[in-house]
Design an enzyme around this catalytic site. Structure first.
Site, PDB file in Angstrom:
ATOM      1  N   TYR A  73     -14.073   0.881   3.345  1.00  0.00           N
ATOM      2  CA  TYR A  73     -15.345   0.402   2.795  1.00  0.00           C
ATOM      3  C   TYR A  73     -16.471   1.416   3.024  1.00  0.00           C
ATOM      4  O   TYR A  73     -17.561   1.055   3.458  1.00  0.00           O
ATOM      5  CB  TYR A  73     -15.710  -0.960   3.416  1.00  0.00           C
ATOM      6  CG  TYR A  73     -14.556  -1.929   3.394  1.00  0.00           C
ATOM      7  CD1 TYR A  73     -14.102  -2.460   2.183  1.00  0.00           C
ATOM      8  CD2 TYR A  73     -13.875  -2.260   4.561  1.00  0.00           C
ATOM      9  CE1 TYR A  73     -13.010  -3.313   2.143  1.00  0.00           C
ATOM     10  CE2 TYR A  73     -12.774  -3.117   4.524  1.00  0.00           C
ATOM     11  CZ  TYR A  73     -12.353  -3.633   3.309  1.00  0.00           C
ATOM     12  OH  TYR A  73     -11.276  -4.467   3.278  1.00  0.00           O
ATOM     13  N   TYR A  89     -11.312 -14.326   1.967  1.00  0.00           N
ATOM     14  CA  TYR A  89     -10.861 -12.929   1.886  1.00  0.00           C
ATOM     15  C   TYR A  89      -9.339 -12.920   1.939  1.00  0.00           C
ATOM     16  O   TYR A  89      -8.740 -13.522   2.834  1.00  0.00           O
ATOM     17  CB  TYR A  89     -11.420 -12.078   3.040  1.00  0.00           C
ATOM     18  CG  TYR A  89     -10.851 -10.678   2.992  1.00  0.00           C
ATOM     19  CD1 TYR A  89     -11.377  -9.731   2.102  1.00  0.00           C
ATOM     20  CD2 TYR A  89      -9.752 -10.306   3.766  1.00  0.00           C
ATOM     21  CE1 TYR A  89     -10.824  -8.468   1.999  1.00  0.00           C
ATOM     22  CE2 TYR A  89      -9.199  -9.038   3.667  1.00  0.00           C
ATOM     23  CZ  TYR A  89      -9.740  -8.125   2.790  1.00  0.00           C
ATOM     24  OH  TYR A  89      -9.184  -6.879   2.682  1.00  0.00           O
ATOM     25  N   ASP A 100      -3.052 -18.523   3.683  1.00  0.00           N
ATOM     26  CA  ASP A 100      -3.108 -17.134   4.131  1.00  0.00           C
ATOM     27  C   ASP A 100      -3.439 -17.155   5.627  1.00  0.00           C
ATOM     28  O   ASP A 100      -4.597 -17.310   6.015  1.00  0.00           O
ATOM     29  CB  ASP A 100      -4.174 -16.392   3.321  1.00  0.00           C
ATOM     30  CG  ASP A 100      -4.301 -14.933   3.726  1.00  0.00           C
ATOM     31  OD1 ASP A 100      -3.712 -14.553   4.755  1.00  0.00           O
ATOM     32  OD2 ASP A 100      -5.008 -14.188   3.018  1.00  0.00           O
ATOM     33  N   LYS A 110      -1.232  -8.914  10.218  1.00  0.00           N
ATOM     34  CA  LYS A 110      -2.154  -8.502  11.282  1.00  0.00           C
ATOM     35  C   LYS A 110      -1.497  -8.536  12.686  1.00  0.00           C
ATOM     36  O   LYS A 110      -0.877  -7.562  13.055  1.00  0.00           O
ATOM     37  CB  LYS A 110      -3.434  -9.317  11.216  1.00  0.00           C
ATOM     38  CG  LYS A 110      -4.295  -8.865  10.029  1.00  0.00           C
ATOM     39  CD  LYS A 110      -5.760  -9.176  10.184  1.00  0.00           C
ATOM     40  CE  LYS A 110      -6.603  -8.320   9.278  1.00  0.00           C
ATOM     41  NZ  LYS A 110      -7.004  -8.948   8.002  1.00  0.00           N
TER      42      LYS A 110
HETATM   43  C1  LIG Z   1      -6.704  -8.665   6.611  1.00  0.00           C
HETATM   44  C2  LIG Z   1      -6.363  -9.771   5.723  1.00  0.00           C
HETATM   45  C3  LIG Z   1      -5.583  -9.569   4.562  1.00  0.00           C
HETATM   46  C4  LIG Z   1      -5.113  -8.207   4.136  1.00  0.00           C
HETATM   47  O1  LIG Z   1      -4.256  -7.611   5.044  1.00  0.00           O
HETATM   48  P1  LIG Z   1      -4.069  -6.013   5.072  1.00  0.00           P
HETATM   49  O2  LIG Z   1      -2.967  -5.798   6.056  1.00  0.00           O
HETATM   50  O3  LIG Z   1      -5.389  -5.456   5.489  1.00  0.00           O
HETATM   51  O4  LIG Z   1      -3.703  -5.602   3.687  1.00  0.00           O
HETATM   52  C5  LIG Z   1      -5.285 -10.674   3.794  1.00  0.00           C
HETATM   53  N1  LIG Z   1      -5.709 -11.911   4.131  1.00  0.00           N
HETATM   54  C6  LIG Z   1      -6.439 -12.138   5.230  1.00  0.00           C
HETATM   55  C7  LIG Z   1      -6.853 -13.539   5.578  1.00  0.00           C
HETATM   56  C8  LIG Z   1      -6.814 -11.079   6.059  1.00  0.00           C
HETATM   57  O5  LIG Z   1      -7.574 -11.305   7.140  1.00  0.00           O
END
Ligand SMILES: *Cc1c(COP(=O)(O)O)cnc(C)c1O
Length: 432
Positions: free
Chosen positions: A21, A149, A250, A279
């Site tokens: 970013y 996000y 997610d 993550k």
């Molecule tokens: C960080 C994140 C993503 C994307 O993961 P990357 O490994 O950075 O591509 C997707 N969804 C959520 C909720 C996130 O926090």
């Protein structure tokens, strides 16, 4: 590293190496890290910073952990990588067993990907293909909420918050999904009846074109670090059932204990049809993510026209990454992670509360291992970082948010330092 070497490194970095970013060449400073151990980052000049970010939610056990190092080294001696098309290997199967065991019972099928963004792409693809396989291609939109996000690729961006995700830049190429307002109130607030009615109305109005619902459970992370009432998640499950929609959760940021429960959906006792993890999956060692789904989703996709899920990254189920992920899960379960996260919550709650009274502060909130000071105005990232680094702490604010999600192994002393640094940064917001 000598000061001259460090200067050369930073100079090349500034002119040639793109950061997240950021513009190119860079305008904000970056810090040169030469090593990390436990909760400490060591910079080129030998100084140490207490890590308040867990490298974006991932390094939950701290850095350079002997057990995780051993897992990588042992796997490295066998093979660093092998293709997953037509081949399989023990670390991938071991990790899949653990994920099937740990996730809610109906989730039994595991698709490995190389990043969280791709895990969400796969989840969206699964949801759309589920309907295509049943001859219903018109069900290709997703219902989501503002403030979310889900990653930076084009499929994901289309379900991110339209403002934060800068949809206007790409409005001609992004898929058009259905957005509800962001869930009002905080984690403990009573659900708002009007909001629930609005969710129901949107789902009913669009049900003929909706494939599913996608949200982050209970905590909206990079879209604004907001916590919402678990009741809303229960409502989304009911709405999904009413219209036959797939519920995609997610859990990339929320998974593995960060919110105080093992999964975000545990706060609501809700079970998704599709779930993304990433993550903290590898304890911050390597990039790896996974999308899990139910027997039913897998069966429908695999018996439809295509009969396959059309996805297969080159580094799918990378042996080093899956080996360290399996070790990270073992390590997490071997400790009292719940008590660790409770300690983070208690120390941050006590340490940040005072910031609520400051003139530049709009809100202070803490849930599990996440602590947030929300400013009234967007913060100057470099200026805030200067203040927290003077306090010996590493944080990376964004927008109006000064926030932390420290490693679970942080000591109370580490956590108090982090809270003090955040408080000092909040004080500095209204000083000239
Ligand atoms: C960080 C994140 C993503 C994307 O993961 P990357 O490994 O950075 O591509 C997707 N969804 C959520 C909720 C996130 O926090």
């Amino acid at each position: 590293m000598s000061p001259q070497q460090a200067e050369r490194l930073l100079e090349f970095d500034r002119e040639h190496v793109w950061h997240p970013y950021a513009p190119m060449p860079a305008t904000d400073p970056v810090q040169p890290v030469v090593s990390a151990a436990g909760t400490r980052l060591t910079l080129a000049d030998g100084s140490e910073l207490i890590d308040g970010m867990s490298s974006w939610w991932s390094a939950i056990h701290g850095y350079n952990h002997p057990k995780l190092n051993a897992a990588v080294t042992a796997q490295l001696g066998k093979m660093a990588h092998v293709m997953f098309g037509g081949l399989t290997h023990p670390p991938a199967v071991r990790l899949a067993e653990k994920l099937v065991e740990l996730t809610p019972a109906p989730l039994t099928k595991v698709f490995f990907t190389d990043s969280g963004s791709v895990a969400v792409e796969v989840a969206i693809k699964m949801a759309l293909q589920y309907w295509r396989s049943q001859g219903r291609p018109e069900r290709h939109r997703l219902l989501t909420v503002r403030g979310g996000y889900h990653g930076d690729t084009f499929g994901d961006m289309a379900v991110c918050d339209p403002v934060n995700g800068m949809h206007h830049l790409f409005s001609d190429v992004l898929a058009r999904h259905v957005f509800a307002p962001r869930p009002p109130g905080g984690y403990l607030d009573e659900p708002d009846e009007e909001y629930l009615a609005e969710l129901k109305r949107l789902a009913a109005e669009h049900s003929g074109e909706l494939a599913g619902i996608i949200v982050e459970p209970v905590v909206q992370g990079a879209g604004g670090m907001r916590f919402y009432a678990p009741e809303y998640l229960r409502a989304l499950r009911e709405i999904a059932d009413e219209h036959g929609l797939l519920l995609v959760l997610d859990e990339i940021a929320t998974g593995f204990g960060r919110t105080g429960e093992f999964w975000g959906c545990d706060h609501a006792e809700v079970v998704p049809d599709i779930m993304c993890v990433g993550k903290a999956l590898t304890g911050g060692y390597m990039t790896l993510a996974a999308t899990l789904c139910t027997d039913e989703v897998a069966r429908v996709i695999s018996t439809g026209e295509a009969q396959v899920l059309m996805h297969g990254p080159t580094f799918m189920a990378n042996p080093l990454a899956t080996a360290v992920a399996a070790a990270s899960i073992d390590l997490l379960l071997s400790r009292d992670w719940h008590a660790e996260v409770d300690t983070i919550e208690a120390v941050l709650t006590a340490g940040l509360e005072g910031a609520r009274e400051l003139p530049g502060v709009a809100d202070v909130r803490v849930l599990g291992g996440i602590g947030v000071i929300e400013a009234r105005e967007p913060v100057d990232v470099a200026a805030v970082q200067e203040v927290v680094m003077e306090h010996g702490v590493w944080l990376r604010p964004f927008g109006r948010l000064i926030y932390t999600m420290p490693p679970y192994v942080s000591t109370e002393d580490d956590l108090e330092h982090i809270a003090d640094a955040m408080y000092a940064a909040a004080v500095s917001l209204t000083e000239d």
